[in-house]
Design a protein around this motif. Sequence first.
Motif, PDB file in Angstrom:
ATOM      1  N   VAL A 116       0.856  -1.179   0.000  1.00 23.29           N
ATOM      2  CA  VAL A 116       0.000   0.000   0.000  1.00 23.29           C
ATOM      3  C   VAL A 116       0.895   1.231   0.000  1.00 23.29           C
ATOM      4  N   TYR A 117       0.531   2.219  -0.849  1.00 18.48           N
ATOM      5  CA  TYR A 117       1.315   3.438  -0.981  1.00 18.48           C
ATOM      6  C   TYR A 117       0.598   4.606  -0.314  1.00 18.48           C
ATOM      7  N   ASP A 118       1.288   5.266   0.627  1.00 16.59           N
ATOM      8  CA  ASP A 118       0.785   6.446   1.307  1.00 16.59           C
ATOM      9  C   ASP A 118       1.354   7.660   0.583  1.00 16.59           C
ATOM     10  N   SER A 119       0.493   8.375  -0.162  1.00 15.92           N
ATOM     11  CA  SER A 119       0.975   9.502  -0.966  1.00 15.92           C
ATOM     12  C   SER A 119       1.413  10.680  -0.103  1.00 15.92           C
ATOM     13  N   ALA A 120       0.838  10.833   1.090  1.00 21.07           N
ATOM     14  CA  ALA A 120       1.214  11.949   1.960  1.00 21.07           C
ATOM     15  C   ALA A 120       2.626  11.767   2.511  1.00 21.07           C
ATOM     16  N   LEU A 121       2.970  10.509   2.850  1.00 18.63           N
ATOM     17  CA  LEU A 121       4.296  10.220   3.407  1.00 18.63           C
ATOM     18  C   LEU A 121       5.276   9.728   2.350  1.00 18.63           C
ATOM     19  N   ASP A 122       4.769   9.435   1.143  1.00 20.28           N
ATOM     20  CA  ASP A 122       5.582   8.909   0.054  1.00 20.28           C
ATOM     21  C   ASP A 122       6.322   7.649   0.491  1.00 20.28           C
ATOM     22  N   ASN A 123       5.589   6.696   1.072  1.00 20.50           N
ATOM     23  CA  ASN A 123       6.223   5.431   1.437  1.00 20.50           C
ATOM     24  C   ASN A 123       5.299   4.253   1.158  1.00 20.50           C
ATOM     25  N   TRP A 124       5.899   3.072   1.100  1.00 17.49           N
ATOM     26  CA  TRP A 124       5.199   1.818   0.822  1.00 17.49           C
ATOM     27  C   TRP A 124       5.223   0.931   2.060  1.00 17.49           C
ATOM     28  N   SER A 125       4.136   0.196   2.287  1.00 23.33           N
ATOM     29  CA  SER A 125       4.069  -0.774   3.390  1.00 23.33           C
ATOM     30  C   SER A 125       3.497  -2.079   2.863  1.00 23.33           C
ATOM     31  N   PRO A 126       4.068  -3.232   3.261  1.00 25.53           N
ATOM     32  CA  PRO A 126       3.524  -4.514   2.800  1.00 25.53           C
ATOM     33  C   PRO A 126       2.187  -4.818   3.461  1.00 25.53           C
ATOM     34  N   ILE A 127       1.290  -5.481   2.726  1.00 23.19           N
ATOM     35  CA  ILE A 127       0.024  -5.958   3.265  1.00 23.19           C
ATOM     36  C   ILE A 127      -0.108  -7.439   2.915  1.00 23.19           C
ATOM     37  N   LEU A 128      -1.270  -8.012   3.153  1.00 25.93           N
ATOM     38  CA  LEU A 128      -1.503  -9.416   2.830  1.00 25.93           C
ATOM     39  C   LEU A 128      -1.242  -9.693   1.353  1.00 25.93           C
ATOM     40  N   ASN A 129      -0.628 -10.841   1.068  1.00 22.14           N
ATOM     41  CA  ASN A 129      -0.450 -11.249  -0.325  1.00 22.14           C
ATOM     42  C   ASN A 129      -1.811 -11.478  -0.991  1.00 22.14           C
ATOM     43  N   PHE A 130      -1.837 -11.388  -2.308  1.00 26.85           N
ATOM     44  CA  PHE A 130      -3.073 -11.602  -3.056  1.00 26.85           C
ATOM     45  C   PHE A 130      -3.632 -12.992  -2.777  1.00 26.85           C
ATOM     46  N   GLY A 131      -4.916 -13.049  -2.419  1.00 26.70           N
ATOM     47  CA  GLY A 131      -5.531 -14.317  -2.027  1.00 26.70           C
ATOM     48  C   GLY A 131      -5.622 -15.341  -3.131  1.00 26.70           C
ATOM     49  N   GLY A 132      -5.563 -14.896  -4.408  1.00 21.92           N
ATOM     50  CA  GLY A 132      -5.656 -15.821  -5.528  1.00 21.92           C
ATOM     51  C   GLY A 132      -4.338 -16.433  -5.939  1.00 21.92           C
ATOM     52  N   GLY A 133      -3.260 -16.097  -5.221  1.00 20.88           N
ATOM     53  CA  GLY A 133      -1.949 -16.649  -5.559  1.00 20.88           C
ATOM     54  C   GLY A 133      -1.203 -15.776  -6.557  1.00 20.88           C
ATOM     55  N   ILE A 134      -0.127 -16.302  -7.113  1.00 21.22           N
ATOM     56  CA  ILE A 134       0.690 -15.538  -8.045  1.00 21.22           C
ATOM     57  C   ILE A 134      -0.127 -15.160  -9.276  1.00 21.22           C
ATOM     58  N   ARG A 135       0.089 -13.910  -9.763  1.00 21.96           N
ATOM     59  CA  ARG A 135      -0.754 -13.441 -10.854  1.00 21.96           C
ATOM     60  C   ARG A 135      -0.110 -12.241 -11.562  1.00 21.96           C
ATOM     61  N   GLN A 136      -0.226 -12.206 -12.869  1.00 22.19           N
ATOM     62  CA  GLN A 136       0.205 -11.059 -13.661  1.00 22.19           C
ATOM     63  C   GLN A 136      -0.825 -10.786 -14.742  1.00 22.19           C
ATOM     64  N   GLY A 137      -0.862  -9.537 -15.227  1.00 24.91           N
ATOM     65  CA  GLY A 137      -1.806  -9.173 -16.272  1.00 24.91           C
ATOM     66  C   GLY A 137      -3.246  -9.200 -15.826  1.00 24.91           C
ATOM     67  N   THR A 138      -3.526  -8.836 -14.582  1.00 24.29           N
ATOM     68  CA  THR A 138      -4.881  -8.894 -14.041  1.00 24.29           C
ATOM     69  C   THR A 138      -5.717  -7.693 -14.485  1.00 24.29           C
ATOM     70  N   VAL A 139      -6.996  -7.757 -14.151  1.00 24.86           N
ATOM     71  CA  VAL A 139      -7.890  -6.604 -14.202  1.00 24.86           C
ATOM     72  C   VAL A 139      -8.097  -6.157 -12.763  1.00 24.86           C
ATOM     73  N   SER A 140      -8.030  -4.841 -12.507  1.00 22.95           N
ATOM     74  CA  SER A 140      -8.203  -4.340 -11.143  1.00 22.95           C
ATOM     75  C   SER A 140      -8.996  -3.039 -11.175  1.00 22.95           C
ATOM     76  N   MET A 141      -9.764  -2.802 -10.111  1.00 25.18           N
ATOM     77  CA  MET A 141     -10.623  -1.620 -10.049  1.00 25.18           C
ATOM     78  C   MET A 141     -11.052  -1.374  -8.613  1.00 25.18           C
ATOM     79  N   THR A 142     -11.695  -0.228  -8.388  1.00 29.49           N
ATOM     80  CA  THR A 142     -12.259   0.112  -7.086  1.00 29.49           C
ATOM     81  C   THR A 142     -13.727   0.463  -7.251  1.00 29.49           C
ATOM     82  N   ILE A 143     -14.571  -0.083  -6.370  1.00 24.90           N
ATOM     83  CA  ILE A 143     -15.986   0.297  -6.302  1.00 24.90           C
ATOM     84  C   ILE A 143     -16.289   0.590  -4.842  1.00 24.90           C
TER      85      ILE A 143
END
Length: 227
Positions: A116-143
């Motif tokens: 996760v990227y915090d734009s105010a602090l300009d830093n990255w923090s690790p979170i839970l790995n993707f639950g579907g396993g290794i993946r590239q070329g995905t579709v992603s969005m926010t609702i």
Amino acid sequence: GMGYTTSCYSDFYRYNPVTDTWTPIAAIPGIPRQSAKGFSIQDYGYVVGGAEGGSLYNCKQLWRYDPIGDVWIPKTDYPGFGSHGLSAFVMSNEGFVGGGTSLNSGANSVFDDFYVYDSALDNWSPILNFGGGIRQGTVSMTIGNQGYVGLGSTVIFPQINYQSDWWTFADPTGIDDPAINNYELNAFFDINHNLNINLNTSLKSKSVVEVFDTNGKIICRSNFNEY
């Protein structure tokens, strides 16, 4: 912007939906690249990752675009393993980026790490790995206050292994609680392992119950029933 034909590009354009026209803006600095990811936080656009087509260079750069000054500003590099074909979405003014593949010569790997990227602090923090396993070329969005990631492949070209699953990641800090007097929520399991939810509010009939596992995958979703 950017992309690949016989070589990679750095050009970028702005689209006006009112006039249905494209206008060139400042080219993105750094190496020309393909398959980077973009997201927006407040009034700025961000581009992260990608790969240079000729040498398959694994690019971790993050750039922020200021539309007022028409200028790109370098920010903290993405810390994940992959960079090509990443997933990216935004919740609560934070960028969530992960997965993708590393296209270094002789080492073509696919990953499931997420940050996760915090734009105010300009830093990255690790979170839970993707639950579907290794993946590239995905579709992603926010609702609303949930990010969604799915599809893609667990390997890279030419041994493509396409996936059809769909995952959601809920942001508990991004939920807007309505201002209600005497609002009270209680949840418990009974002796039969049933989940019971007591909601002390006049909005019971309009409420929805969603349950997630520790990987952020939704387990069930149901309208609230009064008894």
